[in-house]
Design a protein around this motif. Structure first.
Motif, PDB file in Angstrom:
ATOM      1  N   TRP A   1     -16.024  23.355 -10.129  1.00 32.90           N
ATOM      2  CA  TRP A   1     -16.582  23.764 -11.417  1.00 32.90           C
ATOM      3  C   TRP A   1     -15.652  23.354 -12.542  1.00 32.90           C
ATOM      4  N   ASP A   2     -16.209  22.787 -13.604  1.00 31.92           N
ATOM      5  CA  ASP A   2     -15.450  22.385 -14.782  1.00 31.92           C
ATOM      6  C   ASP A   2     -15.684  23.425 -15.876  1.00 31.92           C
ATOM      7  N   TRP A   3     -14.729  24.324 -16.055  1.00 31.83           N
ATOM      8  CA  TRP A   3     -14.882  25.422 -17.013  1.00 31.83           C
ATOM      9  C   TRP A   3     -14.875  24.939 -18.455  1.00 31.83           C
ATOM     10  N   ASN A   4     -14.449  23.701 -18.700  1.00 29.24           N
ATOM     11  CA  ASN A   4     -14.504  23.144 -20.047  1.00 29.24           C
ATOM     12  C   ASN A   4     -15.917  22.703 -20.410  1.00 29.24           C
ATOM     13  N   THR A   5     -16.757  22.487 -19.402  1.00 33.39           N
ATOM     14  CA  THR A   5     -18.130  22.033 -19.617  1.00 33.39           C
ATOM     15  C   THR A   5     -19.102  23.197 -19.734  1.00 33.39           C
TER      16      THR A   5
END
Length: 148
Positions: free
Chosen positions: A51-55
């Motif tokens: 998971w990319d928490w910046n996205t």
């Protein structure tokens, strides 16, 4: 039965039960079961879904737990989890909380969460990021094919 059920869960992680998790009756307080799911979910997103928490962020829209057997400090807790449904903005995860002592596997609880992708900056729901959606869908397809 337990082994058959757990083979349908491609990911699991151990969770340490802490003394502070216990209630006055020396059982794990029921609220902590959702915390154990949260810890497992975070590890799952990091290791398996990447998971990319910046996205995109994620909020829990619904959580349900079926309590089957009390957990105590002596249990070696392992949480199994899988993606069980993938939509456009939301997805479901299923969990099985277990322990094993002397070759006997005990299921302590089964849980489900509905997760919704959110843009925290604009406080709006968003589509599941494509890379993560694909990883969850591949896992879901493998599970469905196993059942067929």
């Amino acid at each position: 039965m337990t082994d058959i059920l757990l083979k349908n869960f491609p990911f699991s992680t151990p969770i340490q039960i802490r003394f502070v998790d216990l209630d006055a009756f020396r059982h794990v307080n029921n609220a902590n079961y959702l915390t154990y799911c949260e810890v497992a979910r975070s590890i799952y997103w990091q290791k398996k879904i990447k998971w990319d928490w910046n996205t995109a962020g994620v909020i829990i829209a619904r959580a349900e737990v079926d309590y089957l057997s009390p957990l105590t400090l002596k249990n070696n807790l392992r949480v199994y989890l899988r993606t069980s449904k993938v939509g456009n903005k939301s997805f479901e995860l299923e969990y099985v909380l277990t322990s094993k002592q002397k070759e006997k596997q005990t299921i302590h609880a089964m849980a489900k969460t509905v997760c919704v992708c959110i843009d925290y900056k604009n406080n709006t729901t968003i589509l599941i990021p494509e890379k993560q959606k694909k990883r969850m869908q591949v896992e879901l397809d493998e599970f469905v094919n196993k059942r067929s």
